[in-house]
Design an enzyme around this catalytic site. Structure first.
Site, short mmCIF file in Angstrom:
data_model
loop_
_atom_site.label_atom_id
_atom_site.label_comp_id
_atom_site.label_asym_id
_atom_site.label_seq_id
_atom_site.Cartn_x
_atom_site.Cartn_y
_atom_site.Cartn_z
N SER A 155 6.70 8.36 -15.44
CA SER A 155 6.21 9.23 -14.67
C SER A 155 4.77 9.31 -15.09
O SER A 155 4.52 9.13 -16.20
CB SER A 155 6.94 10.64 -14.98
N TYR A 168 11.03 17.32 -20.08
CA TYR A 168 10.77 16.38 -19.27
C TYR A 168 9.64 15.37 -19.66
O TYR A 168 9.76 14.19 -19.89
CB TYR A 168 10.45 16.81 -17.88
#
Length: 269
Positions: A155, A168
Site C-alpha cells: 500500500s 494496517y
C-alpha cells in the site's frame, strides 16, 4: 496498456484474497494473460466460484480454494491442493488483507494482532510455501526464465503515515522489509520478489470514499493524476511483474497510485 494473451501462457498462479476487490481484478488479468489461476478466499466462496465460471467461459482455467492465510495449517493445505491440481506453481500474488481501524489509544490488542496476522504473517506463510516449490522445481525455460515470482500486495501506506490505522500501516511497512529481505535471499535462485503499492482504488471496502461527487472530489485532492484507480490498474501491473518482461526487477515496490505518494499538498510550494 495491452499485452499478449499468451504472456503468461502455461504458468500457474495463486492469488490470495482473490474473490473480491483488488484480488479479483488481479485474478481476471492473470487469466486474461493466459495463466491458470487458483483463487483463494476466506469467506466469499460464491464470489470466487463466480469468477471461476467467468474464466472458464472465456476458455481459461481456474479453481477456488478456501483458506485462512493467517493459519499455517490452512496455508499448507492450500498449497498442497494447488500442487495436486496444477502440478506446480509459478506465480504467487500475496493479496489477502484486512482493516480493523480505530484511534491508537482505543485500539485493542485483538484488532492489532488480527491485522498483523492476516496482512503480514499470512504473506510470510504463503511466500515460504511458494518458495519451497520454486526451489524444488527450478527453472523451466520453456515456461519462464525465473524459477518463480512472488508479488506482495502492499500500500502507499508502507510510506505514508495514516492516523487511525496504526495496525494496517505497520503491517504494510513490515511487508516492505519482508519483501526486500526475501528478494535478497532468493535472487540467486532465480526467484523474483516484488511488491505493488496501490493508492486509492475503487473497491467495495472503500466505496464511501468515492461513490458520491463530494467524497470523490475530496479524495482527488490527494491524487495528482486526478482520478481514482480501478482494480484493472493493479491487475495489469501484476501481469507485468509476473512476466519475463520484468525479469531484471527484483526487491522493488511498484507504486500504482496516480502519484499519491508525491505529497500533493506541497505542489504549490
Amino acid at each position: 496498456m495491452s499485452y499478449s494473451p499468451y504472456l503468461l501462457q502455461g504458468q500457474k498462479a495463486l492469488v490470495t484474497g482473490g474473490s473480491s476487490g483488488i484480488g479479483a481484478g488481479v485474478v481476471r488479468q492473470l487469466a486474461k494473460a493466459g495463466a491458470t489461476v487458483a483463487i483463494n478466499y476466506h469467506s466469499h466462496g460464491e464470489a470466487a466460484e463466480k469468477i471461476v465460471e467467468d474464466i472458464k467461459s472465456a476458455h481459461g482455467e481456474a479453481i477456488a480454494i478456501q483458506a485462512d492465510v493467517s493459519q499455517e495449517a490452512d496455508v499448507k493445505a492450500m498449497f498442497s491442493k494447488v500442487l495436486n491440481e496444477f502440478g506446480t506453481i509459478d506465480i504467487l500474488v500475496n493479496n489477502s488483507g484486512i482493516q480493523k481501524d480505530s484511534p491508537f489509544l482505543d485500539m485493542s490488542l485483538k484488532d492489532w494482532n488480527l491485522v498483523l496476522s492476516v496482512n503480514l504473517t499470512g504473506q510470510f506463510l504463503c511466500a515460504r510455501e511458494a518458495a519451497k516449490e520454486f526451489l524444488r522445481r527450478g527453472v523451466q525455460p520453456q515456461i519462464s526464465c525465473a524459477a518463480g515470482k512472488i508479488i506482495c500486495m502492499s500500500s502507499v501506506h508502507q510510506l505514508i503515515p495514516w492516523a487511525g490505522h496504526v495496525n494496517y500501516v505497520t503491517s504494510k511497512g513490515g511487508i516492505n522489509m519482508m519483501m526486500k529481505t526475501i528478494a535478497q535471499e532468493l535472487a540467486p535462485h532465480k526467484i523474483r520478489v516484488n511488491s505493488i503499492a496501490p493508492g486509492a482504488i475503487k473497491t467495495p471496502i472503500n466505496k464511501s470514499s468515492w461513490d458520491t461527487p463530494e467524497a470523490e472530489a475530496q479524495l482527488l485532492e490527494l491524487i495528482p493524476a486526478n482520478r481514482v484507480g480501478e482494480v484493472d490498474d493493479i491487475g495489469k501491473a501484476a501481469v507485468w511483474l509476473a512476466s519475463d518482461d520484468s525479469d531484471y526487477v527484483n526487491g522493488t515496490t511498484l507504486y500504482v497510485d496516480g502519484g499519491m505518494n508525491l505529497y500533493p499538498g506541497f505542489a504549490t510550494g
